[in-house]
Design a protein around this motif. Structure first.
Motif, PDB file in Angstrom:
ATOM      1  N   GLY A 284      61.920 103.624  65.650  1.00  0.00           N
ATOM      2  CA  GLY A 284      60.788 104.140  66.413  1.00  0.00           C
ATOM      3  C   GLY A 284      59.663 104.659  65.545  1.00  0.00           C
ATOM      4  O   GLY A 284      58.510 104.732  65.980  1.00  0.00           O
ATOM      5  N   TYR A 285      59.974 105.024  64.313  1.00  0.00           N
ATOM      6  CA  TYR A 285      58.951 105.578  63.415  1.00  0.00           C
ATOM      7  C   TYR A 285      58.708 104.699  62.195  1.00  0.00           C
ATOM      8  O   TYR A 285      58.144 105.145  61.207  1.00  0.00           O
ATOM      9  CB  TYR A 285      59.358 106.987  62.984  1.00  0.00           C
ATOM     10  CG  TYR A 285      59.224 107.988  64.104  1.00  0.00           C
ATOM     11  CD1 TYR A 285      58.049 108.723  64.274  1.00  0.00           C
ATOM     12  CD2 TYR A 285      60.248 108.165  65.031  1.00  0.00           C
ATOM     13  CE1 TYR A 285      57.907 109.615  65.324  1.00  0.00           C
ATOM     14  CE2 TYR A 285      60.114 109.052  66.089  1.00  0.00           C
ATOM     15  CZ  TYR A 285      58.941 109.766  66.229  1.00  0.00           C
ATOM     16  OH  TYR A 285      58.801 110.639  67.284  1.00  0.00           O
ATOM     17  N   GLN A 286      59.063 103.427  62.287  1.00  0.00           N
ATOM     18  CA  GLN A 286      58.924 102.533  61.144  1.00  0.00           C
ATOM     19  C   GLN A 286      57.473 102.204  60.814  1.00  0.00           C
ATOM     20  O   GLN A 286      57.171 101.822  59.685  1.00  0.00           O
ATOM     21  CB  GLN A 286      59.695 101.228  61.392  1.00  0.00           C
ATOM     22  CG  GLN A 286      59.210 100.421  62.587  1.00  0.00           C
ATOM     23  CD  GLN A 286      60.060  99.185  62.799  1.00  0.00           C
ATOM     24  OE1 GLN A 286      60.394  98.484  61.846  1.00  0.00           O
ATOM     25  NE2 GLN A 286      60.444  98.916  64.037  1.00  0.00           N
ATOM     26  N   THR A 287      56.568 102.365  61.762  1.00  0.00           N
ATOM     27  CA  THR A 287      55.158 102.069  61.494  1.00  0.00           C
ATOM     28  C   THR A 287      54.348 103.320  61.158  1.00  0.00           C
ATOM     29  O   THR A 287      53.143 103.228  60.919  1.00  0.00           O
ATOM     30  CB  THR A 287      54.513 101.369  62.703  1.00  0.00           C
ATOM     31  OG1 THR A 287      54.644 102.204  63.861  1.00  0.00           O
ATOM     32  CG2 THR A 287      55.185 100.033  62.970  1.00  0.00           C
ATOM     33  N   TYR A 288      55.001 104.479  61.159  1.00  0.00           N
ATOM     34  CA  TYR A 288      54.290 105.723  60.860  1.00  0.00           C
ATOM     35  C   TYR A 288      54.105 105.865  59.354  1.00  0.00           C
ATOM     36  O   TYR A 288      54.875 105.329  58.560  1.00  0.00           O
ATOM     37  CB  TYR A 288      55.064 106.931  61.397  1.00  0.00           C
ATOM     38  CG  TYR A 288      54.904 107.162  62.879  1.00  0.00           C
ATOM     39  CD1 TYR A 288      54.342 108.324  63.375  1.00  0.00           C
ATOM     40  CD2 TYR A 288      55.328 106.206  63.802  1.00  0.00           C
ATOM     41  CE1 TYR A 288      54.205 108.543  64.734  1.00  0.00           C
ATOM     42  CE2 TYR A 288      55.188 106.404  65.156  1.00  0.00           C
ATOM     43  CZ  TYR A 288      54.628 107.573  65.621  1.00  0.00           C
ATOM     44  OH  TYR A 288      54.488 107.767  66.968  1.00  0.00           O
ATOM     45  N   ASP A 289      53.097 106.603  58.983  1.00  0.00           N
ATOM     46  CA  ASP A 289      52.790 106.796  57.567  1.00  0.00           C
ATOM     47  C   ASP A 289      52.508 108.282  57.298  1.00  0.00           C
ATOM     48  O   ASP A 289      51.660 108.871  57.961  1.00  0.00           O
ATOM     49  CB  ASP A 289      51.571 105.943  57.182  1.00  0.00           C
ATOM     50  CG  ASP A 289      51.278 105.977  55.691  1.00  0.00           C
ATOM     51  OD1 ASP A 289      52.241 106.184  54.916  1.00  0.00           O
ATOM     52  OD2 ASP A 289      50.104 105.810  55.330  1.00  0.00           O
TER      53      ASP A 289
END
Length: 413
Positions: A144-149
């Protein structure tokens, strides 16, 4: 005859035009600021792969109109960073290709490149809090947070938030015992479960016209959000049961958002703030839960905003969000997405009957107290039914009140 005094009171003074102009300027400035804020929120949703409709739904009609009125260069500038993700997915442009890729990913367990993030989450959470986490929980948080930076920091932060929330609400007891005012809560915000798509994602339908925000706001805020958490936990179990029956892992569901007959006033002021808090329970504590959202009977302004930002939106988000002005268009898109007529709600022209979310929750709790399990269709457990892979929402729904055709709906993830 109008008196001289009345004429004097009604006539503008020397500075009225100037003051009116200043007030108008202030109002327009405030609208522009809110519009930019809305666009930035949409931008944030797009870059993270979240459902854009979740952002759009919590802004007032004036703010959405502001998105149209402000210069297109602002929107283009806000969407600039989105294009980077789109270029990376250029070779996978069709919805069907995106769906197939994500469906294959969903059935897989923790991958080698995901393991370091899972380990980091386990190290960050307190030992006593780890007891309420499963491998599926780690998986959905990491994905769910793989695209967060930065990804690692954001993933750990989210996991800690979820762990603390679970501890504060006694998450492990949600499906073992009824909570006070649960019947009232579900009557103020009723939801229904229908069929499933070809992959095994269950369909949830909510209706705006029956969301009683006035009565919801009268409830204790903390307890109301706890009830929302219990409902989301019931959906989590429903998906797990379907996965067990199909023999493959599915942790996402489909949400139908019907806006027919619903005024935009529900998105204003205190109501909007209340809905935001309720939506946040699912968004913050149940990541990676939405497969697709179908928003039907949408006003023109929603479709216009979507048309503006869509070209810059990541293909994953485009594949998730479907905004339609009519039911027929939505049904056509559903069928293209692998949802048969037998799984589509009756009021949309399908043949699937509803299963009340509250009725399902009660059966889960009742069977938990008896030491038995409730399958995903909400009916009593049996070995023959466990092998039955037909429409899961049709079983055990005879006592549920039929849904009227003009139900409205408001949804968020």
């Amino acid at each position: 005859m109008v008196s001289q005094t009345a004429k004097t009171l009604n006539s503008p003074g020397p500075s009225t035009d100037t003051e009116t102009g200043e007030r108008r300027h202030i109002v327009e400035h405030q609208r522009a600021v809110r519009a930019v804020r809305a666009v930035r929120a949409v931008r944030a949703a797009c870059t993270t792969g979240a459902a854009v409709v979740d952002v759009v739904m919590v802004f007032s009609i004036e703010e959405l109109a502001g998105c149209i009125r402000i210069q297109f260069v602002v929107i283009t500038g806000c969407c600039f960073e989105m294009s980077r993700g789109v270029r990376a997915w250029k070779a996978m442009s069709s919805r069907a290709e995106v769906d197939e890729r994500l469906a294959k990913e969903e059935v897989q367990g923790i991958q080698e490149d995901e393991q370091p993030y899972v380990d980091a989450v386990k190290d960050a959470i307190l030992p006593e809090q780890l007891k309420s986490f499963t491998d599926l929980d780690y998986l959905t948080i990491v994905r769910g947070y793989q695209t967060y930076d930065p990804r690692l920091e954001e993933t750990i932060k989210a996991a800690k938030t979820i762990a603390e929330w679970r501890e504060s609400v006694n998450y492990d007891g949600f499906l073992r015992k009824r909570l006070e005012q649960d019947k009232e809560f579900h009557s103020f915000w009723p939801e229904y479960i229908y069929g499933e798509d070809k992959y095994g994602h269950p369909i949830v339908y909510m209706r705006v016209s029956e969301i009683d925000t006035e009565k919801l706001s009268d409830m204790d805020s903390e307890h109301m959000l706890k009830l929302q958490g219990q409902k989301q936990t019931a959906y989590h179990k429903y998906k797990q049961d379907l996965s067990a029956k199909r023999g493959e892992q599915r942790y996402k569901y489909i949400l139908i958002v019907d806006l027919k007959g619903t005024g935009m006033s529900i998105l204003g002021g205190k109501r909007r703030h209340l809905l935001q808090k309720i939506f946040a329970v699912g968004a913050d504590n149940f990541p990676e839960s939405i497969w697709k959202i179908f928003v039907i009977n949408t006003p023109f302004i929603f479709r216009t905003v979507w048309a503006i930002v869509k070209p810059w939106i990541h293909p994953i988000t485009q594949a998730k969000v479907n905004i339609h002005g009519s039911v027929s268009d939505a049904v056509k898109r559903m069928e293209e997405s692998g949802i048969e007529k037998s799984q589509i709600p009756e009021m949309m022209g399908g043949t699937c009957k509803p299963l009340s979310t509250f009725e399902y929750l009660l059966k889960v709790i009742e069977d938990s107290e008896k030491g038995t399990e409730v399958p995903a269709d909400g009916s009593p457990s049996s070995s023959s039914q466990a092998d039955n892979t037909t429409n899961t929402a049709d079983e055990g729904s005879d006592d549920i009140q039929p849904i009227a055709e003009d139900f409205g709906h408001l949804a968020a993830v």
